[in-house]
Design a protein around this motif. Structure first.
Motif, PDB file in Angstrom:
ATOM      1  N   LEU A  74       0.826  -1.207   0.000  1.00 44.99           N
ATOM      2  CA  LEU A  74       0.000   0.000   0.000  1.00 44.99           C
ATOM      3  C   LEU A  74       0.862   1.260   0.000  1.00 44.99           C
TER       4      LEU A  74
ATOM      5  N   ASN B  27       2.228   2.076  -3.372  1.00 41.53           N
ATOM      6  CA  ASN B  27       1.183   2.742  -4.154  1.00 41.53           C
ATOM      7  C   ASN B  27       1.356   2.523  -5.654  1.00 41.53           C
TER       8      ASN B  27
ATOM      9  N   ASP C 214      -1.176  -1.836  -9.073  1.00 43.64           N
ATOM     10  CA  ASP C 214      -1.929  -2.955  -8.504  1.00 43.64           C
ATOM     11  C   ASP C 214      -1.765  -3.039  -6.986  1.00 43.64           C
TER      12      ASP C 214
ATOM     13  N   LEU D  35      -3.634  -2.182  -4.404  1.00 42.34           N
ATOM     14  CA  LEU D  35      -4.763  -2.734  -3.640  1.00 42.34           C
ATOM     15  C   LEU D  35      -4.884  -4.239  -3.838  1.00 42.34           C
TER      16      LEU D  35
ATOM     17  N   ALA E 247      -4.281  -6.927  -0.876  1.00 41.92           N
ATOM     18  CA  ALA E 247      -5.357  -7.861  -0.523  1.00 41.92           C
ATOM     19  C   ALA E 247      -4.869  -9.304  -0.602  1.00 41.92           C
TER      20      ALA E 247
ATOM     21  N   LEU F  51      -9.956  -2.677   2.262  1.00 44.10           N
ATOM     22  CA  LEU F  51      -9.342  -2.572   0.939  1.00 44.10           C
ATOM     23  C   LEU F  51     -10.372  -2.670  -0.180  1.00 44.10           C
ATOM     24  N   VAL F  52     -11.335  -3.582  -0.014  1.00 45.26           N
ATOM     25  CA  VAL F  52     -12.352  -3.801  -1.055  1.00 45.26           C
ATOM     26  C   VAL F  52     -13.722  -3.799  -0.377  1.00 45.26           C
TER      27      VAL F  52
ATOM     28  N   ARG G 153     -17.260   2.684   0.793  1.00 43.81           N
ATOM     29  CA  ARG G 153     -16.028   3.112   1.468  1.00 43.81           C
ATOM     30  C   ARG G 153     -16.320   4.097   2.602  1.00 43.81           C
TER      31      ARG G 153
END
Length: 543
Positions: free
Chosen positions: A441, A444, A447, A449, A453, A482-483, A491
């Motif tokens: 994370l 950044n 991909d 996220l 995950a 995250l999702v 969110r």
């Protein structure tokens, strides 16, 4: 447990016998063989051989020279010891009429052909043992443990034999590897025998039982063991030994299973009582261990408390960690126990940084972690790997991402060699993957996220495997964060839920309730914030 090793002095026989003796002794098995005889011959070598072969289980190491001289010799005077041993062994095999396993166990290296074994030994099951990797040792230990005496019916004439059987069980617990498949079965047998054990046998077995249960990560077995032993030991006993044993059980065992269940307040009370008893019997090392554990517990309590209570728990965590550091430093100046305390103290200050975002706390955490490196050797495997993971997380917070990546890779590579060594290492693997998720994370990338995950999912698998409910809940919360759509919320709901609740388990309940209401359109007439207040009231009344 005591065993006798019979072998020939050719190259293959010496190599396998030496490796087998070393491996068994590491398991606590008392090994008898001719390497331990004095340089001068004993008074009666034949008598020593007869006594050893007839009184204990025998491991026959098969090698070309052993086969050549077994039973009949080869017409020369060489290796007369092997010839004499083999004849005594033949007599023991012939006299074996019990329905249980034969006390003579042939052992051969991986490249030895079973067809070459003497006829008498070929009819027995041959165990394989690799002198380089120690593969096959588990099966040999299981066969030895299976030779334990059968339980003796209760009665006056059986009393002395029963005591002998109990001590054999204790010896088996000491001999078996903590991660062995038969370890939990031995613990089960021991728990059934606890009410009848005398105090000496009970206390002697406790460290071995603790190691086996912790390796399995079995909180229920630890709870049963603690309850049984505390009932067996006199409460309010004036004897210092009894008070110390109770203190040890409270700090090392009962607090452990409460901690794993994340019953932190109960664990703190348990450790406080253990420290009180340890002080009464003058065990400074146990007091220091208790204070170090208290520091960890208060640090974790800070993470799930309100802001005011959080400051209180962090202050207590620092106080106990410093006290433990001073006590261990007095007992063993600059030893590895002191280093473990530095590691705990670094973790506390890093937690303070994460909760309050004070850069001064992060700076102090980094300084303490660097100090701990000089004190913790690699053979303190759990604390060593905890420190490596902590340093990686500190580097992530400081923006030192390449260094953090190197530390995480180092931890995962090292832990991969220990993945089968018990629940402690599995837990650390999960923690390392969570640290890697933080790194993904922070980097950044495109991909980020998805990669984060994936790392959290790996950690969740490890925590589920060893039944760590709070760690698993934390992973599930991170995945929802995250999702959010996988949890059936938006969110914005995740952000509100995070502000309302500190405990990951309660957060998950909040998301579940919010998702249910969205699906049923219960809150259509309310704003999201108003509905979350209603959810908060509901959950606070339930928890």
């Amino acid at each position: 447990m005591r065993v006798f090793i019979s072998y020939a002095h050719d190259t293959q026989g010496r190599k396998v016998a030496q490796a087998l003796a070393d491996a068994l002794r590491k398991r606590g098995v008392d090994v008898l063989w001719d390497r331990d005889l004095p340089e001068g011959n004993p008074v009666s070598l034949p008598e020593w051989i007869v006594t050893s072969v007839t009184a204990y289980p025998v491991l026959c190491v098969l090698s070309p020279d052993y086969v050549l001289r077994f039973g009949a010799g080869d017409g020369t005077a060489a290796r007369k010891g092997t010839l004499f041993e083999s004849r005594v062994l033949q007599r023991r095999i012939y006299d074996h009429t019990d329905p249980g396993g034969c006390p003579v166990i042939p052992v051969a290296g991986l490249g030895f052909s079973a067809d070459l074994a003497p006829v008498v030994l070929k009819n027995l099951v041959i165990s394989r043992f690799d002198a380089e990797t120690e593969d096959g040792l588990e099966q040999i230990v299981r066969r030895l443990l299976a030779l334990r005496p059968a339980p003796v019916p209760a009665g006056p004439i059986a009393a002395s034999v029963q005591v002998s059987g109990e001590m054999t069980l204790v010896q088996d617990l000491e001999a078996v590897a903590p991660t062995s498949a038969i370890g939990p079965a031995l613990v089960h047998d021991w728990l059934a025998a606890v009410p009848g054990l005398d105090r000496a046998a009970l206390l002697r077995a406790l460290p071995a039982v603790e190691r086996i249960i912790k390796a399995a990560g079995d909180t229920e077995a630890m709870r049963q063991m603690t309850d049984c032993c505390l009932r067996a030991l006199p409460d309010r006993s004036p004897a210092a030994g009894d008070r110390r044993a109770r203190a040890w059980l409270l700090i090392r065992c009962q607090a452990w299973h409460l901690h794993r269940r994340h019953e932190l307040t109960a664990a703190v009370s348990t450790v406080d009582e253990g420290i009180r008893l340890a002080k009464e019997c003058g065990d400074g090392g146990l007091v220091a261990s208790g204070k170090r554990l208290l520091a960890t517990l208060h640090c974790e309590l800070a993470e799930v408390s309100s802001p005011y209570a959080r400051r209180h728990h962090l202050a207590l965590a620092v106080e106990n960690a410093r006290a433990a550091s001073a006590m261990f430093d007095a007992l063993d100046p600059a030893g590895d126990e002191y280093g473990a305390c530095r590691n705990v103290l670094a973790g506390i200050w890093f937690t303070r940084y994460r909760l309050d975002r004070r850069r001064s706390a992060l700076k102090l955490a980094n300084k303490l972690a660097a100090q701990a490196v000089g004190y913790l050797p690699k053979d303190r495997a759990r604390e060593y790997h905890e420190l490596v993971i902590l340093r990686a997380r500190i580097c992530i917070a400081r923006g030192e991402l390449p260094r953090a990546r190197g530390l995480i890779d180092k931890a995962l590579a090292s832990l991969a060699d220990h993945a089968g060594d018990g629940a402690s290492y599995t837990e650390l693997l999960g923690a390392a993957h969570l640290a890697r998720a933080e790194l993904r994370l922070k980097e950044n990338g495109r991909d980020a996220l998805v990669n984060a995950a994936r790392e959290v999912s790996l950690a969740l698998g490890f925590f589920d495997e060893i039944s760590l409910p709070y760690a698993s809940a934390t992973c599930r919360w991170l995945l929802a964060k995250l999702v959010p759509e996988t949890a059936g919320v938006e969110r914005g709901d995740v952000r509100i839920c995070e502000r309302l609740f500190a405990d990951s388990r309660v957060r998950l309940l909040g998301l579940e309730e919010r998702s249910r209401r969205i699906g049923e359109c219960v809150g259509g007439r309310w704003t999201r914030r108003t509905e979350w207040k209603e959810i908060a009231r509901k959950l606070h009344s339930q928890v």
